[in-house]
Design a protein around this motif. Sequence first.
Motif, mmCIF file in Angstrom:
data_model
loop_
_atom_site.group_PDB
_atom_site.id
_atom_site.type_symbol
_atom_site.label_atom_id
_atom_site.label_comp_id
_atom_site.label_asym_id
_atom_site.label_seq_id
_atom_site.Cartn_x
_atom_site.Cartn_y
_atom_site.Cartn_z
ATOM 1 N N ASN A 69 0.701 -1.162 0.084
ATOM 2 C CA ASN A 69 -0.057 0.167 -0.066
ATOM 3 C C ASN A 69 0.746 1.281 0.128
ATOM 4 O O ASN A 69 0.193 2.357 -0.237
ATOM 5 C CB ASN A 69 -1.011 -0.076 1.282
ATOM 6 C CG ASN A 69 -1.918 -0.722 0.970
ATOM 7 O OD1 ASN A 69 -2.133 -1.654 -0.121
ATOM 8 N ND2 ASN A 69 -2.831 -1.209 2.027
ATOM 9 N N TYR A 70 2.174 1.238 0.277
ATOM 10 C CA TYR A 70 3.039 2.396 0.230
ATOM 11 C C TYR A 70 3.290 2.854 -1.195
ATOM 12 O O TYR A 70 3.409 4.153 -1.157
ATOM 13 C CB TYR A 70 4.296 2.072 0.984
ATOM 14 C CG TYR A 70 4.998 1.019 0.289
ATOM 15 C CD1 TYR A 70 6.081 1.222 -0.976
ATOM 16 C CD2 TYR A 70 4.956 -0.445 0.314
ATOM 17 C CE1 TYR A 70 6.508 0.396 -1.651
ATOM 18 C CE2 TYR A 70 5.662 -1.547 -0.408
ATOM 19 C CZ TYR A 70 6.413 -1.109 -1.364
ATOM 20 O OH TYR A 70 7.112 -2.002 -1.985
ATOM 21 N N CYS A 71 2.900 1.903 -2.010
ATOM 22 C CA CYS A 71 2.965 2.311 -3.571
ATOM 23 C C CYS A 71 1.846 3.543 -3.754
ATOM 24 O O CYS A 71 1.934 4.630 -4.652
ATOM 25 C CB CYS A 71 2.812 1.420 -4.526
ATOM 26 S SG CYS A 71 3.995 0.076 -4.218
ATOM 27 N N ILE A 72 0.751 3.415 -3.021
ATOM 28 C CA ILE A 72 -0.052 4.734 -3.271
ATOM 29 C C ILE A 72 0.308 5.881 -2.795
ATOM 30 O O ILE A 72 0.267 6.948 -3.428
ATOM 31 C CB ILE A 72 -1.583 4.104 -2.439
ATOM 32 C CG1 ILE A 72 -2.068 2.956 -2.945
ATOM 33 C CG2 ILE A 72 -2.492 5.406 -2.622
ATOM 34 C CD1 ILE A 72 -3.330 2.491 -2.113
ATOM 35 N N ASN A 73 0.818 6.055 -1.719
ATOM 36 C CA ASN A 73 1.586 7.038 -1.171
ATOM 37 C C ASN A 73 2.576 7.652 -2.375
ATOM 38 O O ASN A 73 2.628 8.820 -2.392
ATOM 39 C CB ASN A 73 2.124 7.198 0.315
ATOM 40 C CG ASN A 73 1.191 6.988 1.316
ATOM 41 O OD1 ASN A 73 0.037 7.453 1.134
ATOM 42 N ND2 ASN A 73 1.395 6.416 2.343
ATOM 43 N N ALA A 74 3.370 6.914 -2.620
ATOM 44 C CA ALA A 74 4.199 7.204 -3.603
ATOM 45 C C ALA A 74 3.879 7.901 -4.949
ATOM 46 O O ALA A 74 4.344 9.033 -5.268
ATOM 47 C CB ALA A 74 5.303 5.954 -4.116
ATOM 48 N N ARG A 75 2.569 7.210 -5.442
ATOM 49 C CA ARG A 75 2.023 7.857 -6.443
ATOM 50 C C ARG A 75 1.289 9.236 -6.311
ATOM 51 O O ARG A 75 1.529 10.184 -6.887
ATOM 52 C CB ARG A 75 0.881 6.904 -7.131
ATOM 53 C CG ARG A 75 0.424 7.523 -8.257
ATOM 54 C CD ARG A 75 -0.642 6.390 -9.106
ATOM 55 N NE ARG A 75 -0.957 7.080 -10.277
ATOM 56 C CZ ARG A 75 -2.350 7.250 -10.649
ATOM 57 N NH1 ARG A 75 -3.156 6.819 -9.690
ATOM 58 N NH2 ARG A 75 -2.651 7.807 -11.763
ATOM 59 N N LEU A 76 0.908 9.252 -5.000
ATOM 60 C CA LEU A 76 0.357 10.470 -4.766
ATOM 61 C C LEU A 76 1.206 11.687 -4.580
ATOM 62 O O LEU A 76 1.047 12.708 -5.047
ATOM 63 C CB LEU A 76 -0.529 10.665 -3.390
ATOM 64 C CG LEU A 76 -1.705 9.617 -3.410
ATOM 65 C CD1 LEU A 76 -2.336 9.621 -1.924
ATOM 66 C CD2 LEU A 76 -2.838 10.053 -4.277
ATOM 67 N N ARG A 77 2.462 11.452 -3.928
ATOM 68 C CA ARG A 77 3.541 12.314 -3.959
ATOM 69 C C ARG A 77 4.044 12.639 -5.385
ATOM 70 O O ARG A 77 4.350 13.582 -5.694
ATOM 71 C CB ARG A 77 4.643 11.852 -3.134
ATOM 72 C CG ARG A 77 4.589 12.007 -1.622
ATOM 73 C CD ARG A 77 6.066 11.609 -0.941
ATOM 74 N NE ARG A 77 6.348 10.186 -1.173
ATOM 75 C CZ ARG A 77 6.008 9.304 -0.466
ATOM 76 N NH1 ARG A 77 4.876 9.438 0.269
ATOM 77 N NH2 ARG A 77 6.448 8.021 -0.780
ATOM 78 N N ARG A 78 4.183 11.722 -6.286
ATOM 79 C CA ARG A 78 4.421 12.022 -7.735
ATOM 80 C C ARG A 78 3.615 13.045 -8.374
ATOM 81 O O ARG A 78 3.740 13.906 -9.112
ATOM 82 C CB ARG A 78 4.526 10.791 -8.534
ATOM 83 C CG ARG A 78 5.762 9.925 -8.315
ATOM 84 C CD ARG A 78 6.168 8.795 -9.216
ATOM 85 N NE ARG A 78 4.761 7.908 -9.460
ATOM 86 C CZ ARG A 78 4.633 6.864 -8.810
ATOM 87 N NH1 ARG A 78 5.393 6.475 -7.815
ATOM 88 N NH2 ARG A 78 3.557 6.125 -9.302
#
Length: 148
Positions: A69-78
């Motif tokens: 789920n950390y991938c969701i935060n990474a995409r939001l940051r991008r």
Amino acid sequence: MHPRLSDGERSYDIEIATEYIAGEMFDLQAAGLLSDSLDVLAEVAALRPRYEQLWTELTDDVVVPAGENYCINARLRRLNELGFDVPELTIKTEPDGSVHYDAQVVDAGHDQRRLFELTGLRGNPAPAPRFRTTWPRGPGWIRSSTAR
């Protein structure tokens, strides 16, 4: 009229846009309004990959494997780094435990402008998203809650 551009139509539109942008940049250089040291062709060549990255970030259907789920935060940051706010995120957990999500994006500053439209208040960018859940009720809700 088509509801969506094909990949070929989008590619052609990008090609035309980059030609126009190059022409405008060369005109600005000729007028002395843009530094002669700026490599216009290199700048214009960088437009297509940047557009493609933006298009991918905005339109890709994203499925995150279970436990990542950390991938969701990474995409939001991008998306934030590209200049977009994400006021809404739809998340659906699949039977295999993976997570499918869709980020609804708006341009940066959207929350501030919307807050001003509804309330007449201007403020810092950080607090504006906090008011989002009350916006459908509009300024009447704000007046009634403060007029105790």
